[in-house]
Write a protein that holds these residues in place. Structure first.
Motif, PDB file in Angstrom:
ATOM      1  N   UNK A 179       6.845 -21.574  10.620  1.00 61.01           N
ATOM      2  CA  UNK A 179       5.545 -20.955  10.803  1.00 61.01           C
ATOM      3  C   UNK A 179       4.497 -21.969  11.247  1.00 61.01           C
ATOM      4  N   UNK A 180       4.446 -23.135  10.607  1.00 61.62           N
ATOM      5  CA  UNK A 180       3.411 -24.108  10.960  1.00 61.62           C
ATOM      6  C   UNK A 180       3.619 -24.648  12.366  1.00 61.62           C
ATOM      7  N   UNK A 181       4.809 -24.503  12.912  1.00 64.90           N
ATOM      8  CA  UNK A 181       5.068 -24.982  14.274  1.00 64.90           C
ATOM      9  C   UNK A 181       4.256 -24.235  15.318  1.00 64.90           C
ATOM     10  N   UNK A 182       3.701 -23.072  14.954  1.00 63.20           N
ATOM     11  CA  UNK A 182       2.996 -22.230  15.936  1.00 63.20           C
ATOM     12  C   UNK A 182       1.507 -22.089  15.608  1.00 63.20           C
ATOM     13  N   UNK A 183       1.005 -22.856  14.630  1.00 65.15           N
ATOM     14  CA  UNK A 183      -0.405 -22.761  14.252  1.00 65.15           C
ATOM     15  C   UNK A 183      -1.291 -23.495  15.252  1.00 65.15           C
ATOM     16  N   UNK A 184      -2.373 -22.855  15.647  1.00 67.45           N
ATOM     17  CA  UNK A 184      -3.363 -23.502  16.505  1.00 67.45           C
ATOM     18  C   UNK A 184      -4.189 -24.481  15.668  1.00 67.45           C
ATOM     19  N   UNK A 185      -4.734 -25.532  16.296  1.00 68.18           N
ATOM     20  CA  UNK A 185      -5.522 -26.508  15.527  1.00 68.18           C
ATOM     21  C   UNK A 185      -6.644 -25.876  14.713  1.00 68.18           C
ATOM     22  N   UNK A 217       6.368 -29.948  18.580  1.00 66.51           N
ATOM     23  CA  UNK A 217       6.032 -30.881  17.505  1.00 66.51           C
ATOM     24  C   UNK A 217       7.041 -30.714  16.384  1.00 66.51           C
ATOM     25  N   UNK A 218       7.641 -31.804  15.957  1.00 68.79           N
ATOM     26  CA  UNK A 218       8.554 -31.731  14.822  1.00 68.79           C
ATOM     27  C   UNK A 218       8.172 -32.802  13.815  1.00 68.79           C
ATOM     28  N   UNK A 219       8.782 -32.747  12.661  1.00 74.72           N
ATOM     29  CA  UNK A 219       8.482 -33.705  11.605  1.00 74.72           C
ATOM     30  C   UNK A 219       9.282 -33.404  10.364  1.00 74.72           C
ATOM     31  N   UNK A 220       9.269 -34.340   9.423  1.00 69.62           N
ATOM     32  CA  UNK A 220      10.040 -34.178   8.194  1.00 69.62           C
ATOM     33  C   UNK A 220       9.375 -33.236   7.212  1.00 69.62           C
ATOM     34  N   UNK A 221       8.121 -32.928   7.429  1.00 76.64           N
ATOM     35  CA  UNK A 221       7.400 -32.046   6.501  1.00 76.64           C
ATOM     36  C   UNK A 221       6.379 -31.242   7.288  1.00 76.64           C
ATOM     37  N   UNK A 222       5.941 -30.099   6.726  1.00 78.41           N
ATOM     38  CA  UNK A 222       4.874 -29.328   7.390  1.00 78.41           C
ATOM     39  C   UNK A 222       3.614 -30.140   7.637  1.00 78.41           C
ATOM     40  N   UNK A 223       3.296 -31.075   6.733  1.00 78.94           N
ATOM     41  CA  UNK A 223       2.075 -31.874   6.899  1.00 78.94           C
ATOM     42  C   UNK A 223       2.130 -32.693   8.182  1.00 78.94           C
ATOM     43  N   UNK A 224       3.313 -33.228   8.504  1.00 74.95           N
ATOM     44  CA  UNK A 224       3.458 -34.015   9.737  1.00 74.95           C
ATOM     45  C   UNK A 224       3.253 -33.122  10.964  1.00 74.95           C
ATOM     46  N   UNK A 225       3.834 -31.906  10.906  1.00 76.49           N
ATOM     47  CA  UNK A 225       3.696 -30.976  12.028  1.00 76.49           C
ATOM     48  C   UNK A 225       2.230 -30.579  12.209  1.00 76.49           C
TER      49      UNK A 225
END
Length: 645
Positions: A179-185, A217-225
């Motif tokens: 879900x967080x992968x598609x959030x706008x800033x 954008x990828x990352x080990x946690x939602x916070x990174x994404x």
């Protein structure tokens, strides 16, 4: 073991109407079942809220909001809601059943898609979102899981009306990370301020994923994404999938600009851009197979013209309702049929073959031969993809293609890193003469400006100053200040002199002036009350209605704000409500009653009670007299004296 056998709802009939046949999917809020409407004898999807959430009024309200939102959209690319209701602890939505799979299933099996297939999916999604945006609400959770692709090729958007806040997506589960992968800033920075452009951003990310087979954008946690959404641009898809047309890079860049004002204002505008992009691409560019594609057999007509190739292993065997209208977006029917051949002219109608025709044919053949030789002899070459490349990289690519760097210009850009190519002239893909030059436009990065010193400026002037230098007036806070005139700026965030990107919002703190203690004017005449309030620096407004009160008719009965509360600001308005006089009510007759009964009757009618016992009534218990005779009227709240003997 079949998990549906353990589901207590499977096999039951909800609300005396919907027979639950099988479980389709389980989500965080609800479980979706395949069911049959026994009244209308049709297959549908039943979304049932988890019973543990059904006791929460907020969740139930959100759930019902989906039904009401989608009910407003009669659109062929929106999953329709037929009914909403409750049965005991079960709160449910009866929805259209789409036999097929989700876009996530397709991406999982196919990897990256051909540009034609990606656009075939994107366009109906944007049509559905555009209808929602023009109806006045935003999806806010666009992702491949919410794009359904029917076995008949139709594309539909699901889960309208579900408003989710950013603070609910901070765990590390896969679903949340998706879900967080598609959030706008702006959804991350200001969750409550999201508008239609957050759906535009999400669609840009989905398009990127369809073209490359991976998230930007990828990352080990939602916070990174989340951090990357805020601080990194979505890269051009051609970086991951070389060979993609630059027009697709531009479409993704436009939709995923980190600054909302740089995106298309809603899905309708993005749909127009998507169609322009399709029109600009050649057949070869539309059918290019990206290197990330997991299945490469695309040579048949079905693969070239249908929305998604049919050879998916995810099968949903239930049929689509037979009475549904034909899909509005059906590219297969439009593209598979070959164009009719031109009518052949009969021999009788043909012009006689003569020497001139033979000469013309020979000259034409010679011309074609010379043209083909000229084109293939190295006189022309194609401008390579240059977008997002550094100046040095662009120069190397041009030299490899036998071209030179022409005029180099520079422009500010919120989308492209400083020093990278924004565009070229001619554009990438154009055929030009060998050794010709190609002009480049390089990014200066985001335009930055200094926040001006606005202290002491009236609010309107401060806003004008910000807009004039390319900044946006942001949130306005107000606070008391003895030194700054009411209505003028005390400070800004960011502070004076801070360099910020052009288009950034600046928060302003504006003075409410000196605090004023509101005087108590209840019981005063309107003239006296006005004079006292205006002397304190306040304005006065007389309410159009009057109320009963203990005060005489025409005097001030109430004031807002009341005295003794929070201080007001100089120039604030105090509203005065005038009295109609006391409310007159009938006095009960209590003569002859016991003291307790008399007091109960009088107090129950709204009066105060005073006892007059004298010397003779010290030990008495009977009312011999009352100050206002029974049956007469007296002001509510006034005191009635009873004489006891």
């Amino acid at each position: 073991m079949d998990t549906t056998l353990q589901d207590p709802l499977v096999g039951q009939v909800l609300d005396g109407r919907y027979r639950v046949d099988a479980r389709i999917a389980v989500g965080g809020m609800a479980t979706v079942y395949r069911a049959v409407d026994t009244r209308l004898d049709r297959v549908l999807a039943l979304k049932v809220m988890h019973p543990a959430l059904a006791v929460d009024g907020v969740f139930v309200e959100r759930f019902i909001r989906e039904a009401k939102s989608v009910a407003r959209l009669a659109h062929p690319n929106v999953v329709q809601v037929f009914d909403q209701g409750t049965d005991g602890s079960y709160v449910y939505l009866a929805m259209e059943y789409v036999a097929g799979c989700t876009l996530r299933d397709v991406l999982r099996e196919r990897g990256a898609l051909q540009p034609r297939a990606a656009l075939d999916i994107l366009e109906p999604v944007l049509a559905a979102l555009g209808a929602a945006h023009r109806a006045g609400f935003v999806h806010r959770d666009m992702k491949p899981e919410n794009v359904l692709i029917g076995d008949d090729g139709r594309v539909k958007v699901a889960d309208f009306g579900l408003v989710r806040s950013v603070d609910t997506v901070t765990s590390t589960t896969g679903a949340v990370l998706g879900t967080v992968s598609y959030l706008a800033p702006e959804q991350i920075e200001e969750p409550g301020a999201a508008d239609a452009r957050v759906d535009v951003y999400a669609c840009g990310v989905v398009l990127y994923e369809m073209l490359t087979g991976e998230k930007p954008h990828d990352g080990d946690s939602p916070a990174v994404v989340l951090y990357k959404h805020l601080h990194e641009d979505v890269p051009p898809p051609s970086v991951i999938a070389p060979g993609l047309a630059y027009e697709l890079d531009e479409l993704v860049a436009s939709a995923t600009a980190r600054t909302p004002d740089l995106r298309p204002y809603d899905a309708v505008a993005l749909l127009a851009q998507a169609r322009q992009t399709r029109a600009a691409l050649s057949e070869d560019q539309l059918d290019a197979v990206p290197p990330q594609a997991l299945t490469t057999e695309h040579g048949n007509a079905d693969d070239r013209t249908s929305v998604i190739p049919r050879a998916l292993t995810i099968q949903r065997p239930l049929p689509v309702n037979e009475d549904e209208p034909e899909a509005v977006f059906n590219r297969t029917s439009r593209l598979e049929a070959p164009p009719p051949p031109p009518p052949r002219r009969s021999r009788a109608a043909r012009a006689p073959r003569g020497p001139l025709i033979i000469v013309a044919a020979v000259l034409l053949a010679l011309g074609l031969g010379v043209g083909i030789w000229y084109i293939n002899s190295g006189q022309f070459t194609e401008v390579p993809p240059l977008m997002s490349k550094t100046e040095a990289q662009a120069k190397d690519r041009l030299e490899e293609a036998g071209l030179e760097v022409g005029k180099v210009e520079r422009e500010y850009s919120d989308t492209f890193d400083r020093g990278t190519v924004i565009s070229s002239d001619p554009k990438s893909g154009a055929r030009i003469r060998h050794n010709d030059s190609v002009g480049l436009v390089l990014s200066l990065g985001p335009k930055t400006v200094k926040v001006p010193d606005l202290q002491g400026y009236p609010l309107d002037k401060a806003r004008s100053e910000l807009k004039e230098i390319g900044l946006e007036p942001g949130v306005v806070n107000r606070e008391f200040n003895d030194d700054v005139t009411r209505g003028s700026v005390i400070a800004s965030v960011p502070g004076t002199g801070t360099k910020v990107r052009s288009g950034s919002a600046v928060e302003l703190t504006v003075s409410k002036g000196s605090p004023v203690d509101v005087p108590d004017v209840t019981g005063d005449s309107p003239a006296d009350a006005r004079a006292e309030l205006e002397e304190a620096g306040l304005k006065v407004k007389i309410a159009p209605t009057r109320v009963n009160s203990e005060f005489d008719a025409g005097q001030v009965a109430q004031q807002t704000p009341a005295a003794g509360g929070k201080p007001a600001a100089e120039g604030d308005t105090v509203t005065l409500t005038l009295s109609k006089g006391p409310e007159m009510i009938e006095v009960p007759d209590v003569v002859g009653d016991s003291v307790d009964d008399a007091k109960a009757a009088l107090e129950g009618a709204g009066f105060e009670v005073d006892e007059d016992r004298g010397l003779l009534g010290l030990f008495g218990d009977t009312v011999k007299k009352q100050s206002v005779k029974g049956g007469k009227t007296a002001p509510k709240g006034s005191t009635i004296t009873i004489t006891i003997r």
